[in-house]
Motif scaffolding. Structure first.
Motif, PDB file in Angstrom:
ATOM      1  N   THR A   1      -5.984  -2.317 -41.264  1.00  0.00           N
ATOM      2  CA  THR A   1      -4.912  -2.653 -39.874  1.00  0.00           C
ATOM      3  C   THR A   1      -3.646  -2.883 -40.198  1.00  0.00           C
ATOM      4  N   LYS A   2      -2.625  -2.276 -39.607  1.00  0.00           N
ATOM      5  CA  LYS A   2      -1.089  -2.375 -39.886  1.00  0.00           C
ATOM      6  C   LYS A   2      -0.533  -3.126 -38.781  1.00  0.00           C
ATOM      7  N   GLY A   3       0.447  -3.873 -39.293  1.00  0.00           N
ATOM      8  CA  GLY A   3       1.266  -4.955 -38.198  1.00  0.00           C
ATOM      9  C   GLY A   3       2.696  -4.704 -38.646  1.00  0.00           C
ATOM     10  N   ILE A   4       3.533  -5.908 -38.234  1.00  0.00           N
ATOM     11  CA  ILE A   4       4.735  -6.059 -38.715  1.00  0.00           C
ATOM     12  C   ILE A   4       4.875  -7.500 -39.205  1.00  0.00           C
ATOM     13  N   GLN A   5       5.381  -7.421 -40.644  1.00  0.00           N
ATOM     14  CA  GLN A   5       5.470  -8.665 -41.291  1.00  0.00           C
ATOM     15  C   GLN A   5       6.647  -9.637 -40.719  1.00  0.00           C
ATOM     16  N   GLY A   6       6.374 -10.977 -40.599  1.00  0.00           N
ATOM     17  CA  GLY A   6       7.050 -12.055 -40.144  1.00  0.00           C
ATOM     18  C   GLY A   6       6.899 -13.321 -40.361  1.00  0.00           C
ATOM     19  N   HIS A   7       7.924 -14.105 -39.944  1.00  0.00           N
ATOM     20  CA  HIS A   7       7.657 -15.733 -40.143  1.00  0.00           C
ATOM     21  C   HIS A   7       6.562 -16.109 -39.120  1.00  0.00           C
ATOM     22  N   VAL A   8       5.790 -16.985 -39.153  1.00  0.00           N
ATOM     23  CA  VAL A   8       4.661 -17.557 -38.344  1.00  0.00           C
ATOM     24  C   VAL A   8       5.274 -18.293 -37.246  1.00  0.00           C
ATOM     25  N   ALA A   9       6.521 -19.004 -37.373  1.00  0.00           N
ATOM     26  CA  ALA A   9       7.240 -19.609 -36.349  1.00  0.00           C
ATOM     27  C   ALA A   9       7.766 -18.665 -35.293  1.00  0.00           C
ATOM     28  N   TYR A  10       7.969 -17.116 -35.535  1.00  0.00           N
ATOM     29  CA  TYR A  10       8.435 -16.409 -34.649  1.00  0.00           C
ATOM     30  C   TYR A  10       7.711 -15.232 -34.325  1.00  0.00           C
ATOM     31  N   PRO A  11       6.385 -15.372 -33.727  1.00  0.00           N
ATOM     32  CA  PRO A  11       5.254 -14.454 -33.946  1.00  0.00           C
ATOM     33  C   PRO A  11       5.955 -13.363 -32.822  1.00  0.00           C
ATOM     34  N   HIS A  12       6.898 -13.559 -32.028  1.00  0.00           N
ATOM     35  CA  HIS A  12       7.157 -12.180 -31.090  1.00  0.00           C
ATOM     36  C   HIS A  12       8.250 -11.349 -31.908  1.00  0.00           C
ATOM     37  N   LYS A  13       8.450 -11.834 -33.097  1.00  0.00           N
ATOM     38  CA  LYS A  13       9.215 -10.686 -33.901  1.00  0.00           C
ATOM     39  C   LYS A  13       8.409 -10.163 -34.960  1.00  0.00           C
ATOM     40  N   ALA A  14       7.108 -10.331 -34.819  1.00  0.00           N
ATOM     41  CA  ALA A  14       6.126  -9.704 -35.794  1.00  0.00           C
ATOM     42  C   ALA A  14       5.051  -9.148 -35.028  1.00  0.00           C
ATOM     43  N   ASP A  15       4.200  -8.679 -35.760  1.00  0.00           N
ATOM     44  CA  ASP A  15       2.740  -8.074 -35.315  1.00  0.00           C
ATOM     45  C   ASP A  15       1.791  -8.315 -36.108  1.00  0.00           C
ATOM     46  N   ASN A  16       1.031  -9.337 -35.759  1.00  0.00           N
ATOM     47  CA  ASN A  16      -0.099  -9.953 -36.569  1.00  0.00           C
ATOM     48  C   ASN A  16      -1.447  -8.892 -36.720  1.00  0.00           C
ATOM     49  N   PRO A  17      -1.677  -8.028 -37.714  1.00  0.00           N
ATOM     50  CA  PRO A  17      -2.737  -7.328 -37.814  1.00  0.00           C
ATOM     51  C   PRO A  17      -4.219  -7.976 -38.130  1.00  0.00           C
ATOM     52  N   VAL A  18      -4.266  -9.296 -38.460  1.00  0.00           N
ATOM     53  CA  VAL A  18      -5.437 -10.207 -38.806  1.00  0.00           C
ATOM     54  C   VAL A  18      -6.363 -10.223 -37.555  1.00  0.00           C
ATOM     55  N   PRO A  19      -5.923 -10.359 -36.322  1.00  0.00           N
ATOM     56  CA  PRO A  19      -6.765 -10.595 -35.038  1.00  0.00           C
ATOM     57  C   PRO A  19      -7.431  -9.289 -34.757  1.00  0.00           C
ATOM     58  N   ARG A  20      -6.780  -8.098 -34.812  1.00  0.00           N
ATOM     59  CA  ARG A  20      -7.183  -6.786 -34.627  1.00  0.00           C
ATOM     60  C   ARG A  20      -8.544  -6.344 -35.695  1.00  0.00           C
ATOM     61  N   LEU A  21      -8.182  -6.764 -37.020  1.00  0.00           N
ATOM     62  CA  LEU A  21      -9.318  -6.584 -37.871  1.00  0.00           C
ATOM     63  C   LEU A  21     -10.368  -7.523 -37.655  1.00  0.00           C
ATOM     64  N   ALA A  22     -10.191  -8.641 -37.296  1.00  0.00           N
ATOM     65  CA  ALA A  22     -11.340  -9.634 -37.299  1.00  0.00           C
ATOM     66  C   ALA A  22     -12.056  -8.936 -35.877  1.00  0.00           C
ATOM     67  N   ARG A  23     -11.398  -8.461 -34.834  1.00  0.00           N
ATOM     68  CA  ARG A  23     -12.435  -7.819 -33.784  1.00  0.00           C
ATOM     69  C   ARG A  23     -12.911  -6.652 -34.332  1.00  0.00           C
ATOM     70  N   ILE A  24     -12.449  -5.886 -35.137  1.00  0.00           N
ATOM     71  CA  ILE A  24     -13.212  -4.842 -35.736  1.00  0.00           C
ATOM     72  C   ILE A  24     -14.408  -5.053 -36.577  1.00  0.00           C
ATOM     73  N   VAL A  25     -14.115  -6.149 -37.507  1.00  0.00           N
ATOM     74  CA  VAL A  25     -15.352  -6.844 -38.415  1.00  0.00           C
ATOM     75  C   VAL A  25     -16.552  -7.070 -37.429  1.00  0.00           C
ATOM     76  N   ALA A  26     -15.969  -7.905 -36.227  1.00  0.00           N
ATOM     77  CA  ALA A  26     -17.076  -8.625 -35.406  1.00  0.00           C
ATOM     78  C   ALA A  26     -17.748  -7.208 -34.793  1.00  0.00           C
ATOM     79  N   ALA A  27     -17.078  -6.216 -34.323  1.00  0.00           N
ATOM     80  CA  ALA A  27     -17.692  -5.326 -33.377  1.00  0.00           C
ATOM     81  C   ALA A  27     -18.996  -4.418 -34.461  1.00  0.00           C
ATOM     82  N   LEU A  28     -18.238  -4.142 -35.609  1.00  0.00           N
ATOM     83  CA  LEU A  28     -19.236  -3.453 -36.724  1.00  0.00           C
ATOM     84  C   LEU A  28     -20.475  -4.271 -37.092  1.00  0.00           C
ATOM     85  N   SER A  29     -20.088  -5.404 -37.103  1.00  0.00           N
ATOM     86  CA  SER A  29     -21.106  -6.407 -37.820  1.00  0.00           C
ATOM     87  C   SER A  29     -22.408  -6.663 -36.533  1.00  0.00           C
ATOM     88  N   ALA A  30     -21.832  -6.296 -35.250  1.00  0.00           N
ATOM     89  CA  ALA A  30     -22.768  -6.452 -34.147  1.00  0.00           C
ATOM     90  C   ALA A  30     -23.705  -5.275 -33.932  1.00  0.00           C
TER      91      ALA A  30
END
Length: 377
Positions: A189-218
């Motif tokens: 999953t692709k996102g936009i790298q950034g500082h954790v204190a400024y999440p509005h300036k980034a796009d975190n791909p980890v939650p989307r990957l986590a949802r995919i892993v959960a869906a496939l595992s189910a």
């Protein structure tokens, strides 16, 4: 012709390092043994790194009209790993066990098959050895290329015995009559790298990957069949490019595998993976590789030969199974009926891999019964 000692030949094969993909010296040892028994040896090496170069051998002893019985195996082994007591590629016998990488999977079985044919008075029919240097890897230049070689020469065995270590607790207790398919997959999953204190300036791909892993595992793939256990999907790795605690990564990835029965095909499962993952993240990247399709050898003469040989030598009736990992039977089934049978498999791929000397000798006697029975018209 000489009578081959299976333990001695196994030790000589083990004492040549042949981490997958294998070529060269280890084939020289087998070449010498089979050549002394009157086999015509054909060796060919194909491919480049990372999947090659891979050496293959087809050895044939033709005594005229009659059935063609083949034996298939691999001389490549997995890396030794750390923790061995002594050199993993110097065979030794301790407490009645032959120790060394490949003792269990599966140089001892190849040696047992060579010893078996050395004691046969073959007056008719054909015996062949189909030996690859790449079964533990992706087999790109391995057994599929042996099949090409046979097809180009219109050579077709009537049955093939594969020497994988199938027994569980004692020699002869389990025969593999089929194998599940194997599908490897990688998701990013692709996102936009950034500082954790400024999440509005980034796009975190980890939650989307986590949802995919959960869906496939189910996903519930199936409940199995009379011949096969249920298919299973397993994730084996998760990661991002960074370990920094204050950095939102620009991408996240996961790797997994599906072992599937004959209710599915690899392509069908790729479609299911794609549909499920893209429903959560349409931009995710999915890469797949089918290692082999599920297969099942229907009951027939090869079943009977193997089970009867085990009964005569071991005094037990083997279980007929499709469990465990895959084998090159996934390719060879295109030629003829195949059955996997070999040593107890408790130590395969482990540090200190070994095989009981008595089991190696017993396996040679079982193989001899199968070969002799198979050559009868």
């Amino acid at each position: 012709m000489p009578i081959i000692d299976p333990v001695d030949l196994a030790a000589r094969l083990i004492s040549v390092s042949s981490v997958t993909p294998a070529s060269g010296a280890v084939f020289d040892v087998l070449d010498e043994a089979l050549g002394s028994l009157g086999f015509a040896i054909h060796r060919f090496t194909l491919g480049e790194a990372p999947d090659g170069p891979t050496e293959n051998m087809v050895a044939i002893r033709d005594r005229g009209p009659g059935p063609h019985v083949g034996f298939a195996g691999h001389l490549d082994v997995v890396p030794a790993g750390e923790g061995w007591q002594g050199d993993a590629f110097t065979a030794r016998i301790e407490d009645g066990r032959l120790i060394g990488r490949g003792a269990n999977d599966m140089k001892s079985a190849i040696a047992a098959a060579v010893a078996a044919v050395s004691g046969i008075d073959q007056s008719n029919g054909t015996l062949s050895f189909l030996i690859t240097g790449d079964e533990e890897g992706y087999a790109t230049y391995g057994t599929p290329r042996i099949i090409d070689w046979l097809n180009e020469r219109t050579i077709r065995p009537d049955m093939i015995l594969i020497g994988e270590p199938t027994s569980e607790t004692r020699l002869g207790d389990t025969v593999k009559i089929g194998r599940r398919g194997s599908l490897n997959f990688w998701i990013k999953t692709k996102g936009i790298q950034g500082h954790v204190a400024y999440p509005h300036k980034a796009d975190n791909p980890v939650p989307r990957l986590a949802r995919i892993v959960a869906a496939l595992s189910a996903l519930h793939l199936d409940d199995g069949t009379d011949a096969f256990p249920p298919s299973n999907l397993e994730f084996v790795a998760l990661g991002t490019p960074t370990a920094a605690s204050n950095l939102i990564p620009g991408e996240a990835s996961a790797q997994g595998n599906i072992r599937f029965n004959n209710l599915h095909s690899g392509e069908q499962l790729i479609g299911l993976l794609t549909e499920t993952a893209q429903a959560i993240d349409p931009t995710c990247e999915l890469r797949t590789r089918i290692s082999g399709e599920a297969f099942l050898t229907p009951p027939g003469r090869l079943y009977d030969l193997v089970t009867e040989a085990i009964r005569e030598e071991c005094g037990i009736a083997p279980a007929l199974s499709t469990g465990g990992g895959t084998s090159d039977g996934r390719f060879l089934i295109k030629l003829c009926p195949v059955v996997d049978f070999g040593l107890p498999n408790a130590s395969m791929h482990k540090v200190g891999e070994s095989a009981a000397v008595g089991d190696i000798e017993g396996l040679a006697r079982i193989y001899r019964r199968v070969f002799e029975g198979g050559l009868k018209a």
